[in-house]
Design an enzyme around this catalytic site. Structure first.
Site, PDB file in Angstrom:
ATOM      1  N   HIS A   1       0.837  -1.204   0.000  1.00  0.00           N
ATOM      2  CA  HIS A   1       0.000   0.000   0.000  1.00  0.00           C
ATOM      3  C   HIS A   1       0.866   1.246   0.000  1.00  0.00           C
ATOM      4  O   HIS A   1       1.947   1.284   0.582  1.00  0.00           O
ATOM      5  CB  HIS A   1      -1.023   0.002   1.145  1.00  0.00           C
ATOM      6  CG  HIS A   1      -0.479   0.046   2.542  1.00  0.00           C
ATOM      7  ND1 HIS A   1      -0.097   1.222   3.165  1.00  0.00           N
ATOM      8  CD2 HIS A   1      -0.292  -0.925   3.461  1.00  0.00           C
ATOM      9  CE1 HIS A   1       0.301   0.961   4.401  1.00  0.00           C
ATOM     10  NE2 HIS A   1       0.199  -0.327   4.614  1.00  0.00           N
TER      11      HIS A   1
ATOM     12  N   ASP B   1       6.409   1.033   6.607  1.00  0.00           N
ATOM     13  CA  ASP B   1       4.995   0.666   6.559  1.00  0.00           C
ATOM     14  C   ASP B   1       4.281   1.680   5.681  1.00  0.00           C
ATOM     15  O   ASP B   1       3.903   2.749   6.168  1.00  0.00           O
ATOM     16  CB  ASP B   1       4.415   0.636   7.965  1.00  0.00           C
ATOM     17  CG  ASP B   1       2.978   0.169   8.029  1.00  0.00           C
ATOM     18  OD1 ASP B   1       2.441  -0.265   6.994  1.00  0.00           O
ATOM     19  OD2 ASP B   1       2.388   0.248   9.119  1.00  0.00           O
TER      20      ASP B   1
ATOM     21  N   GLU C   1      -4.816   2.239   2.990  1.00  0.00           N
ATOM     22  CA  GLU C   1      -4.827   1.076   3.889  1.00  0.00           C
ATOM     23  C   GLU C   1      -4.929   1.490   5.347  1.00  0.00           C
ATOM     24  O   GLU C   1      -5.632   0.856   6.140  1.00  0.00           O
ATOM     25  CB  GLU C   1      -3.548   0.242   3.667  1.00  0.00           C
ATOM     26  CG  GLU C   1      -3.553  -1.114   4.356  1.00  0.00           C
ATOM     27  CD  GLU C   1      -2.953  -1.105   5.765  1.00  0.00           C
ATOM     28  OE1 GLU C   1      -2.986  -2.152   6.429  1.00  0.00           O
ATOM     29  OE2 GLU C   1      -2.443  -0.044   6.197  1.00  0.00           O
ATOM     30  N   GLU C   2      -4.220   2.563   5.702  1.00  0.00           N
ATOM     31  CA  GLU C   2      -4.087   2.933   7.113  1.00  0.00           C
ATOM     32  C   GLU C   2      -5.375   3.491   7.729  1.00  0.00           C
ATOM     33  O   GLU C   2      -5.444   3.722   8.928  1.00  0.00           O
ATOM     34  CB  GLU C   2      -2.956   3.954   7.281  1.00  0.00           C
ATOM     35  CG  GLU C   2      -1.569   3.437   6.920  1.00  0.00           C
ATOM     36  CD  GLU C   2      -1.031   2.402   7.888  1.00  0.00           C
ATOM     37  OE1 GLU C   2      -1.737   2.055   8.857  1.00  0.00           O
ATOM     38  OE2 GLU C   2       0.098   1.918   7.672  1.00  0.00           O
TER      39      GLU C   2
ATOM     40  N   ASP D   1       2.893  -6.609   3.507  1.00  0.00           N
ATOM     41  CA  ASP D   1       2.910  -5.552   4.526  1.00  0.00           C
ATOM     42  C   ASP D   1       3.926  -5.922   5.599  1.00  0.00           C
ATOM     43  O   ASP D   1       4.517  -7.008   5.564  1.00  0.00           O
ATOM     44  CB  ASP D   1       1.505  -5.379   5.131  1.00  0.00           C
ATOM     45  CG  ASP D   1       1.218  -3.960   5.583  1.00  0.00           C
ATOM     46  OD1 ASP D   1       2.172  -3.248   5.959  1.00  0.00           O
ATOM     47  OD2 ASP D   1       0.043  -3.562   5.566  1.00  0.00           O
TER      48      ASP D   1
ATOM     49  N   HIS E   1       4.671   2.404  13.200  1.00  0.00           N
ATOM     50  CA  HIS E   1       3.782   3.538  13.459  1.00  0.00           C
ATOM     51  C   HIS E   1       4.428   4.560  14.394  1.00  0.00           C
ATOM     52  O   HIS E   1       3.860   4.972  15.404  1.00  0.00           O
ATOM     53  CB  HIS E   1       2.429   3.051  14.015  1.00  0.00           C
ATOM     54  CG  HIS E   1       1.521   2.523  12.950  1.00  0.00           C
ATOM     55  ND1 HIS E   1       0.159   2.735  12.958  1.00  0.00           N
ATOM     56  CD2 HIS E   1       1.781   1.816  11.831  1.00  0.00           C
ATOM     57  CE1 HIS E   1      -0.375   2.148  11.887  1.00  0.00           C
ATOM     58  NE2 HIS E   1       0.604   1.588  11.188  1.00  0.00           N
TER      59      HIS E   1
END
Length: 357
Positions: free
Chosen positions: A65, A180, A212-213, A235, A322
């Site tokens: 993504h 990510d 995606e997030e 991912d 993250h």
């Protein structure tokens, strides 16, 4: 490995949160076009390079993504300090005093800092508490709202973490802001590159989805367009090899690609999971198996699209996910590219039907 490092650096350096992936998509287009028989794009921004089967009618979708976690501007106060809201999942404790980049409507990049109080101004009790995101602000170094606006800052501007791409002490360990999931974007490119002079017996769609997030949104759109028979969501997976995490799981950097058996969005397709294990064993590629109960991947949307798509998530272990910084191991990257390359090379119409059962 030099070209791989350059690919990962270029893709992680570019800024693109959910809904604002245009710069990332443009870069991916440049990488995918020379390696693809056709470029496939959906109306939200997903982009895939297609390599057509020499023989066979079935297809597989390999999907990273484009988006990273970040924020958007929600308010500029009279003194020029900027309020914001998250786009994607953040833990408050990793945010204070971090650098960010605000991208204005005309593409200008403005550096900012998420402000924090010095300990000298905090009571002992206050030092023990975390700060709510709603109470945080970004300082871009201006005196007023008018001055901030003169620099182009406006409501809805994209805000991304700022962190330099670097190698660590052992140069197989890389740190960057957006592994990510620019890891998945890079893999999609490298798998096509590995296969550029190969005949394959399945149609390959290799690329990346948007948004995606914020709920695995773009994956559903792309899957509805491509209509694959099988899919692999590429991912990152949580690394548990740091002192505060090791009691939770065994997934570690450097120990091979991670096959995610189950997460909060998807139960990996059993037939596809067994097949991936067989391919890994045949080619002496060490893999790790894990569950990620607290998170999901695009597999969650892909597998329930159309009439259902057998789907599995495969990734690499990532430390400090993250946050402004994350850490990836180059051996894991290389082996995940090799694994998915070998999966694609091994597939044909009969094998796909067997996997479905």
């Amino acid at each position: 490995m030099k070209s791989t490092i350059e690919l990962l650096k270029n893709l992680t350096d570019v800024d693109g949160i959910a809904g604002h992936e245009m710069q990332v998509k443009s870069l991916m287009h440049d990488y995918l076009k020379p390696l693809s028989d056709e470029i496939i794009e959906d109306n939200l921004g997903g982009i895939f390079g297609k390599k057509s089967a020499t023989k066979g009618s079935k297809s597989i979708m390999v999907a990273g993504h484009l988006d990273e976690i970040g924020f958007i501007v929600t308010q500029i106060d009279t003194n020029g300090f900027i309020k914001f809201t998250p786009v994607g999942g953040w833990w408050n404790q990793v945010m204070l005093s971090q650098k960010v980049t605000i991208t204005t409507d005309n593409g200008q990049k403005i550096r900012g800092i998420i402000g924090s109080k010095p300990p000298h101004a905090l009571s002992q009790e206050a030092r023990k508490k975390t700060i709510d995101i709603k109470d945080m602000f970004i300082d871009i170094g201006v005196k007023s709202k008018k001055e901030a606006e003169q620099f182009g800052v406006d409501i809805g501007n994209m805000i991304t973490p700022y962190s330099e791409f670097e190698t660590l002490a052992n140069n197989k360990y890389l740190t960057a802001k957006a592994f990510d999931n620019r890891y998945g974007c890079a893999l999609a490119v490298d798998v096509l590159d590995n296969l550029k002079n190969e005949d394959i017996n399945i149609n390959l769609y290799s690329g990346a989805n948007v948004q995606e997030e914020v709920g695995l949104r773009g994956a559903k759109v792309a899957t509805n367009k491509i209509k694959p028979d099988l899919a692999i969501a590429v991912d990152v997976a949580v690394a548990y090899d740091t002192p505060d995490m090791s009691q939770l799981s065994d997934t570690s950097l450097g120990d091979g690609p991670v096959v995610i058996i189950m997460d909060s969005s998807n139960i990996g397709h059993v037939g596809l999971s067994k097949y991936v294990k067989q391919v890994a064993k045949k080619h002496n590629i060490s893999i790790q198996l894990d569950t990620t109960i607290g998170g999901g991947t695009d597999a969650g949307s892909i597998h329930v699209s159309n009439e259902g798509v057998p789907t599995l998530a495969i990734g690499v272990a990532l430390r400090y996910m993250h946050s402004n910084v994350s850490v990836l191991h180059t051996d894991d990257y290389k082996n995940s590219v090799n694994l998915i390359t070998e999966i694609v090379k091994s597939l044909d119409d009969e094998t796909v039907e067997h996997i479905k059962w």
